[in-house]
Design an enzyme around this catalytic site. Structure first.
Site, PDB file in Angstrom:
ATOM      1  N   TYR A 185     -60.462 -66.130 -50.980  1.00 48.58           N
ATOM      2  CA  TYR A 185     -60.255 -67.574 -51.172  1.00 48.58           C
ATOM      3  C   TYR A 185     -60.645 -67.982 -52.578  1.00 48.58           C
ATOM      4  O   TYR A 185     -61.575 -67.425 -53.173  1.00 48.58           O
ATOM      5  CB  TYR A 185     -61.125 -68.381 -50.202  1.00 48.58           C
ATOM      6  N   TYR A 236     -59.996 -60.596 -44.008  1.00 51.10           N
ATOM      7  CA  TYR A 236     -61.191 -60.544 -44.859  1.00 51.10           C
ATOM      8  C   TYR A 236     -62.454 -60.411 -44.016  1.00 51.10           C
ATOM      9  O   TYR A 236     -62.481 -60.836 -42.865  1.00 51.10           O
ATOM     10  CB  TYR A 236     -61.260 -61.755 -45.786  1.00 51.10           C
ATOM     11  N   ARG A 292     -61.850 -61.228 -40.227  1.00 51.83           N
ATOM     12  CA  ARG A 292     -60.877 -62.185 -39.707  1.00 51.83           C
ATOM     13  C   ARG A 292     -59.489 -61.563 -39.747  1.00 51.83           C
ATOM     14  O   ARG A 292     -59.122 -60.911 -40.727  1.00 51.83           O
ATOM     15  CB  ARG A 292     -60.832 -63.461 -40.568  1.00 51.83           C
ATOM     16  N   HIS A 317     -54.734 -65.105 -41.408  1.00 49.60           N
ATOM     17  CA  HIS A 317     -54.515 -66.407 -40.770  1.00 49.60           C
ATOM     18  C   HIS A 317     -54.280 -67.483 -41.812  1.00 49.60           C
ATOM     19  O   HIS A 317     -54.697 -67.362 -42.955  1.00 49.60           O
ATOM     20  CB  HIS A 317     -55.710 -66.805 -39.893  1.00 49.60           C
ATOM     21  N   HIS A 369     -54.901 -71.688 -42.111  1.00 56.94           N
ATOM     22  CA  HIS A 369     -55.505 -72.875 -41.497  1.00 56.94           C
ATOM     23  C   HIS A 369     -54.525 -74.037 -41.580  1.00 56.94           C
ATOM     24  O   HIS A 369     -53.868 -74.227 -42.611  1.00 56.94           O
ATOM     25  CB  HIS A 369     -56.778 -73.268 -42.248  1.00 56.94           C
TER      26      HIS A 369
HETATM   27 FE   LIG Z   1     -60.039 -68.611 -43.179  1.00 55.06          FE
END
Ligand SMILES: [Fe+2]
Lengths: 203, 248
Positions: B114, B153, B163, B166, B168
């Site tokens: 991110y 990640y 995770r 995905h 959001h």
């Molecule tokens: Fe996320």
């Protein structure tokens, strides 16, 4: 046999630690949009009393959340919503009614510059006390939490409010009251857990 | 009062199905333990405060807001990763399309990183990828955006939790009671069944409801694959036959 073919609401998932990337990207330094939505509730001179509401969201250990996002939604000073679903009149054109705050980068404190909301009727016609709808999401919150901000200085309206009067644990009502501070602003802290746990709504 | 010659009234929102939605306290997802309310939620019928919602006009949306491949990229450059189109419809529980819904989406880059100062994963940042976009649904509730498929990640929960890939989503419908944040997963990802956050969902049906499917019909040959992901918001009751005052 036939089937009832209603759909089911999409399941909620946590907003995660990076909700600010998606909802207030300028706040995180990602400059794609002109500005972050919900930062300006007033777009010109507004009717009514301008107020500031500040608060902090605390977890069950008393630690402030620094990765939450708080949204509020409210009518204007006359009790009208700036919404396509508002059929009772036209709201103040300079007031959006909707605010979104990522909280302060260091302290997590959220701030809303808004107006004192007017009263809105309950579905049965009785008047509700002036209030603001609040919605809180963060890492660790699986489904957004709805609550309401009422005002401590509206004691008479609060005492007759159709929802407040229905609450079994009357000693918890102060968790829904914004309190006037010395500088004129209102304070509304949210406690996710513990003896001061805020009343959350299933609406 | 005539009931036959007037359009059906819109009642309040259909109550949220708390047996279907995740609980607040889900201990395998550790952060939920101290962030979950413990008292019962206060239930009451929706009022005007929840049956209204801000309006977001299409003029809010910039040309590249729904193109994550280009919206943060330097001129002539583009984000690195598998190019995909994500599309679908926003519907309500009655099956009607929801027009004018604001969708905001955010994600990690193709390496699972991110763009955030609190992010510490060693995967590289992509200088041409910001990681957010937004759009507003059309008259039939449809939406579409272009991005790169995000990478899985690692995250601090257990000693080795990852995770699934995905995206959001944050969604505004027509009433504040519909406000929703959720995540889209990708068909076939083996991390889905291992993830403690997916694990808060109570049934395979709920996991499936958040799993986007490869949609070859929307794939652009020699350019982008496509995934279909529908989102369902709460619906309102609607009836000719209601003796109580509207909304109760
Ligand atoms: Fe996320």
């Amino acid at each position: 046999m036939q089937r009832i073919d209603n759909l089911r609401e999409s399941p909620s998932q946590t907003a995660g630690p990076y909700v600010h990337i998606g909802c207030t990207p300028n706040f995180t330094g990602i400059k794609i949009y002109d500005g972050d939505l919900g930062t300006q509730m007033k777009t010109g001179p507004v009717q009514g009393t301008e107020i500031t509401i500040k608060g902090t969201v605390y977890d069950g250990t008393g630690t402030p959340l620094r990765d939450a996002m708080v949204e509020i939604w409210q009518p204007d000073a006359a009790g009208l919503f700036a919404s396509a679903n508002e059929t009772r009149g036209t709201a103040d054109p300079n007031f959006t009614g909707w605010g979104r705050s990522p909280g302060d980068m260091v302290t997590g404190e959220f701030t809303f510059e808004t107006v004192k909301p007017g009263a809105v009727p309950f579905p049965d016609g009785r008047m509700q006390a002036p209030h603001i709808t609040a919605w809180i999401v963060a890492r660790g919150i699986n489904i957004g939490l709805h609550t309401r901000i009422y005002f401590e200085d509206e004691a008479e309206a609060n005492a007759n409010d159709p929802i407040l009067t229905r609450i079994e644990h009357q000693n918890r009502i102060p968790t829904l009251l914004a309190k006037k501070k010395g500088d004129g602003s209102y304070r509304f802290d949210v406690h996710l857990q513990g003896p001061l746990e805020t009343i959350f709504f299933d609406i | 009062m005539s009931i036959r010659n007037t359009p059906p009234k819109r009642g309040g929102f259909i109550p949220r199905d708390r047996e279907w939605q995740p609980d607040a306290l889900t201990p395998p997802y550790k952060t939920s333990i101290k962030r979950s309310p413990q008292a019962a939620l206060l239930s009451f019928p929706s009022t005007l405060s929840e049956e209204t919602s801000p309006v977001f006009g299409h003029n809010l949306i910039g040309d590249l807001d729904n193109d994550l491949i280009l919206n943060y990229a330097a001129p002539g450059q583009s984000a690195i990763g598998p190019r995909i189109i994500v599309h679908g419809r926003v519907l309500d529980e009655n099956g009607r399309g929801v027009p004018g819904a604001l969708l905001e989406f955010w994600q990690a880059n193709a390496g699972g990183r991110y763009r955030h100062k609190k992010e510490s994963y060693l995967a590289a940042l992509d200088p041409n990828f910001g990681g957010c976009g937004r759009t507003i649904t059309g008259e039939d509730g449809s939406y579409e955006f272009r991005t790169v498929q995000p990478g899985p990640y690692p995250w601090p929960n257990g000693m080795n939790d990852w995770r699934p890939a995905h995206i959001h989503f944050s969604v505004f419908g027509h009433g504040f009671a519909q406000r929703l944040i959720t995540q889209m997963y990708f068909e076939g990802d083996p991390h889905i069944k291992l993830c403690p956050i997916v694990g808060v969902l109570k049934s395979q049906e709920a996991v499936d409801a958040l799993t986007g499917l490869l949609d070859m019909n929307r794939t652009v040959p020699m350019d982008s694959r496509a995934y279909k992901f529908d989102i369902v918001l709460r619906g309102r009751r609607q009836t000719y036959f209601e003796n109580r005052k509207e909304g109760l």
